[in-house]
Design a protein around this motif. Structure first.
Motif, PDB file in Angstrom:
ATOM      1  N   GLY A   1      -2.896  -4.341  -6.135  1.00  0.00           N
ATOM      2  CA  GLY A   1      -4.139  -4.073  -5.425  1.00  0.00           C
ATOM      3  C   GLY A   1      -4.937  -2.956  -6.054  1.00  0.00           C
ATOM      4  N   LYS A   2      -5.906  -2.459  -5.294  1.00  0.00           N
ATOM      5  CA  LYS A   2      -6.783  -1.376  -5.744  1.00  0.00           C
ATOM      6  C   LYS A   2      -6.748  -0.222  -4.738  1.00  0.00           C
ATOM      7  N   LYS A   3      -7.158   0.950  -5.189  1.00  0.00           N
ATOM      8  CA  LYS A   3      -7.229   2.117  -4.297  1.00  0.00           C
ATOM      9  C   LYS A   3      -8.108   1.808  -3.091  1.00  0.00           C
ATOM     10  N   SER A   4      -9.150   0.996  -3.296  1.00  0.00           N
ATOM     11  CA  SER A   4     -10.110   0.691  -2.233  1.00  0.00           C
ATOM     12  C   SER A   4      -9.540  -0.234  -1.153  1.00  0.00           C
ATOM     13  N   PHE A   5      -8.374  -0.827  -1.392  1.00  0.00           N
ATOM     14  CA  PHE A   5      -7.753  -1.700  -0.400  1.00  0.00           C
ATOM     15  C   PHE A   5      -7.360  -0.894   0.844  1.00  0.00           C
ATOM     16  N   ASP A   6      -7.417  -1.538   2.010  1.00  0.00           N
ATOM     17  CA  ASP A   6      -6.854  -0.926   3.219  1.00  0.00           C
ATOM     18  C   ASP A   6      -5.356  -0.718   3.004  1.00  0.00           C
ATOM     19  N   ASP A   7      -4.804   0.319   3.654  1.00  0.00           N
ATOM     20  CA  ASP A   7      -3.366   0.571   3.546  1.00  0.00           C
ATOM     21  C   ASP A   7      -2.565  -0.669   3.934  1.00  0.00           C
ATOM     22  N   SER A   8      -3.000  -1.354   4.986  1.00  0.00           N
ATOM     23  CA  SER A   8      -2.252  -2.519   5.483  1.00  0.00           C
ATOM     24  C   SER A   8      -2.220  -3.645   4.457  1.00  0.00           C
ATOM     25  N   LYS A   9      -3.324  -3.830   3.715  1.00  0.00           N
ATOM     26  CA  LYS A   9      -3.371  -4.890   2.698  1.00  0.00           C
ATOM     27  C   LYS A   9      -2.484  -4.541   1.509  1.00  0.00           C
ATOM     28  N   LEU A  10      -2.489  -3.273   1.119  1.00  0.00           N
ATOM     29  CA  LEU A  10      -1.598  -2.848   0.033  1.00  0.00           C
ATOM     30  C   LEU A  10      -0.141  -3.039   0.441  1.00  0.00           C
ATOM     31  N   LYS A  11       0.163  -2.671   1.670  1.00  0.00           N
ATOM     32  CA  LYS A  11       1.536  -2.804   2.165  1.00  0.00           C
ATOM     33  C   LYS A  11       1.972  -4.268   2.160  1.00  0.00           C
ATOM     34  N   GLU A  12       1.108  -5.150   2.655  1.00  0.00           N
ATOM     35  CA  GLU A  12       1.448  -6.583   2.695  1.00  0.00           C
ATOM     36  C   GLU A  12       1.636  -7.140   1.286  1.00  0.00           C
ATOM     37  N   ASN A  13       0.806  -6.710   0.343  1.00  0.00           N
ATOM     38  CA  ASN A  13       0.949  -7.174  -1.046  1.00  0.00           C
ATOM     39  C   ASN A  13       2.255  -6.700  -1.664  1.00  0.00           C
ATOM     40  N   ILE A  14       2.606  -5.430  -1.435  1.00  0.00           N
ATOM     41  CA  ILE A  14       3.834  -4.870  -2.007  1.00  0.00           C
ATOM     42  C   ILE A  14       5.064  -5.567  -1.425  1.00  0.00           C
ATOM     43  N   ILE A  15       5.073  -5.755  -0.104  1.00  0.00           N
ATOM     44  CA  ILE A  15       6.210  -6.430   0.541  1.00  0.00           C
ATOM     45  C   ILE A  15       6.329  -7.863   0.040  1.00  0.00           C
ATOM     46  N   ALA A  16       5.198  -8.555  -0.072  1.00  0.00           N
ATOM     47  CA  ALA A  16       5.212  -9.946  -0.536  1.00  0.00           C
ATOM     48  C   ALA A  16       5.707 -10.034  -1.977  1.00  0.00           C
ATOM     49  N   ALA A  17       5.224  -9.139  -2.831  1.00  0.00           N
ATOM     50  CA  ALA A  17       5.631  -9.144  -4.243  1.00  0.00           C
ATOM     51  C   ALA A  17       7.125  -8.861  -4.376  1.00  0.00           C
ATOM     52  N   TYR A  18       7.595  -7.826  -3.695  1.00  0.00           N
ATOM     53  CA  TYR A  18       9.005  -7.430  -3.789  1.00  0.00           C
ATOM     54  C   TYR A  18       9.919  -8.537  -3.269  1.00  0.00           C
ATOM     55  N   SER A  19       9.530  -9.124  -2.154  1.00  0.00           N
ATOM     56  CA  SER A  19      10.330 -10.192  -1.552  1.00  0.00           C
ATOM     57  C   SER A  19      10.443 -11.404  -2.473  1.00  0.00           C
ATOM     58  N   GLN A  20       9.312 -11.803  -3.078  1.00  0.00           N
ATOM     59  CA  GLN A  20       9.317 -12.973  -3.966  1.00  0.00           C
ATOM     60  C   GLN A  20      10.109 -12.715  -5.243  1.00  0.00           C
ATOM     61  N   ILE A  21      10.022 -11.490  -5.756  1.00  0.00           N
ATOM     62  CA  ILE A  21      10.780 -11.159  -6.968  1.00  0.00           C
ATOM     63  C   ILE A  21      12.281 -11.112  -6.666  1.00  0.00           C
ATOM     64  N   LEU A  22      12.654 -10.620  -5.496  1.00  0.00           N
ATOM     65  CA  LEU A  22      14.070 -10.638  -5.103  1.00  0.00           C
ATOM     66  C   LEU A  22      14.619 -12.063  -5.122  1.00  0.00           C
ATOM     67  N   SER A  23      13.786 -13.014  -4.723  1.00  0.00           N
ATOM     68  CA  SER A  23      14.231 -14.414  -4.669  1.00  0.00           C
ATOM     69  C   SER A  23      14.382 -15.027  -6.060  1.00  0.00           C
ATOM     70  N   MET A  24      13.891 -14.325  -7.099  1.00  0.00           N
ATOM     71  CA  MET A  24      14.005 -14.815  -8.477  1.00  0.00           C
ATOM     72  C   MET A  24      15.262 -14.297  -9.176  1.00  0.00           C
ATOM     73  N   ARG A  25      16.121 -13.644  -8.430  1.00  0.00           N
ATOM     74  CA  ARG A  25      17.326 -13.052  -9.018  1.00  0.00           C
ATOM     75  C   ARG A  25      18.093 -14.080  -9.856  1.00  0.00           C
ATOM     76  N   PRO A  26      18.300 -13.817 -11.151  1.00  0.00           N
ATOM     77  CA  PRO A  26      19.090 -14.739 -11.980  1.00  0.00           C
ATOM     78  C   PRO A  26      20.538 -14.772 -11.492  1.00  0.00           C
ATOM     79  N   SER A  27      21.167 -15.930 -11.536  1.00  0.00           N
ATOM     80  CA  SER A  27      22.514 -16.090 -10.990  1.00  0.00           C
ATOM     81  C   SER A  27      23.565 -15.246 -11.726  1.00  0.00           C
TER      82      SER A  27
END
Length: 238
Positions: free
Chosen positions: A177-203
């Protein structure tokens, strides 16, 4: 040791480098320390436990940020006929077949953020590997950028789908995101990104997949995230 600017030193004083911040606190702090005169990008940096030398442990794919990155995404599509028309209708910035391949090969043209190709174009664009590969722009089935579903794929990248891949040290860096984003939008983006990357864990990865997470602004310093808090936020959002 290079001498940092006065502005950077002031920012560094505000961040406790030994502290692991809860996500809400870290977002407020990263915005507070993004003091450049432009709208700084907020980035998420992940240290993984993969062995980057092993092909089967590479982390590569695409994730969707619910609020996009805040940056216009320039999409190039290698396609012909009806698929080329589909790409244009979907809003692709550059569309073409052999002539576009030649432009990239002869002019080293890489003024775009994502390259998508229909499967039949792959044999034509193979020679662009040395140009597009090092920049992470080569279409790949693994990243979802080789597809016949051109319209949906172009629209997804325009709306907030981004390609991620680990670097040679096993770390992953991505804009959230950008500095201009609302805190809530940045938080949702970070949680979504982290969650999706966790699901990519190589076996083949043993132990903890993500060892460390930090956020920073373009001109700022790294702010360490409390992984327990981040995992709790993912559970709450699920």
């Amino acid at each position: 040791m290079p001498k940092h600017s006065k502005r950077y030193e002031e920012i560094r004083k505000k961040v406790d480098r030994n502290k692991y911040y809860k996500l809400d606190e870290a977002i407020k702090l990263v915005k507070e320390t993004a003091t450049a005169k432009f709208d700084e990008t907020i980035e998420l940096h992940l240290v993984t436990n993969i062995d980057p030398k092993k092909t089967e442990q590479q982390v590569r794919g695409t994730i969707v940020l619910p609020h996009g990155t805040g940056k216009p995404v320039r999409v190039l599509v290698f396609a012909k006929g009806e698929k080329a028309e589909e790409a244009k209708r979907a809003g692709a910035d550059y569309v073409g077949g052999e002539e576009l391949v030649e432009k990239i090969a002869n002019e080293n043209f890489t003024d775009f953020d994502v390259a998508i190709a229909t499967p039949d174009m792959m044999k034509v664009i193979g020679k662009l590997g040395k140009i597009l590969g090092p920049k992470g722009l080569m279409p790949s089935p693994k990243s979802g950028t080789v597809t016949n579903d051109i319209e949906a794929t172009v629209k997804e990248f325009k709306a907030g789908r981004i390609e991620i891949r680990n670097d040679k040290t096993g770390c992953i860096h991505l804009p959230v995101g950008k500095k201009s984003f609302d805190d809530s939008k940045l938080k949702e983006n970070i949680i979504a990104a982290y969650s999706q990357i966790l699901s990519m864990r190589p076996s083949g990865v043993k132990g903890q997949f993500i060892k460390k997470a930090t956020i920073s602004s373009t001109m700022g310093v790294g702010i360490k995230l409390d992984l327990a808090d981040l995992n709790a936020a993912i559970s709450k959002a699920a």
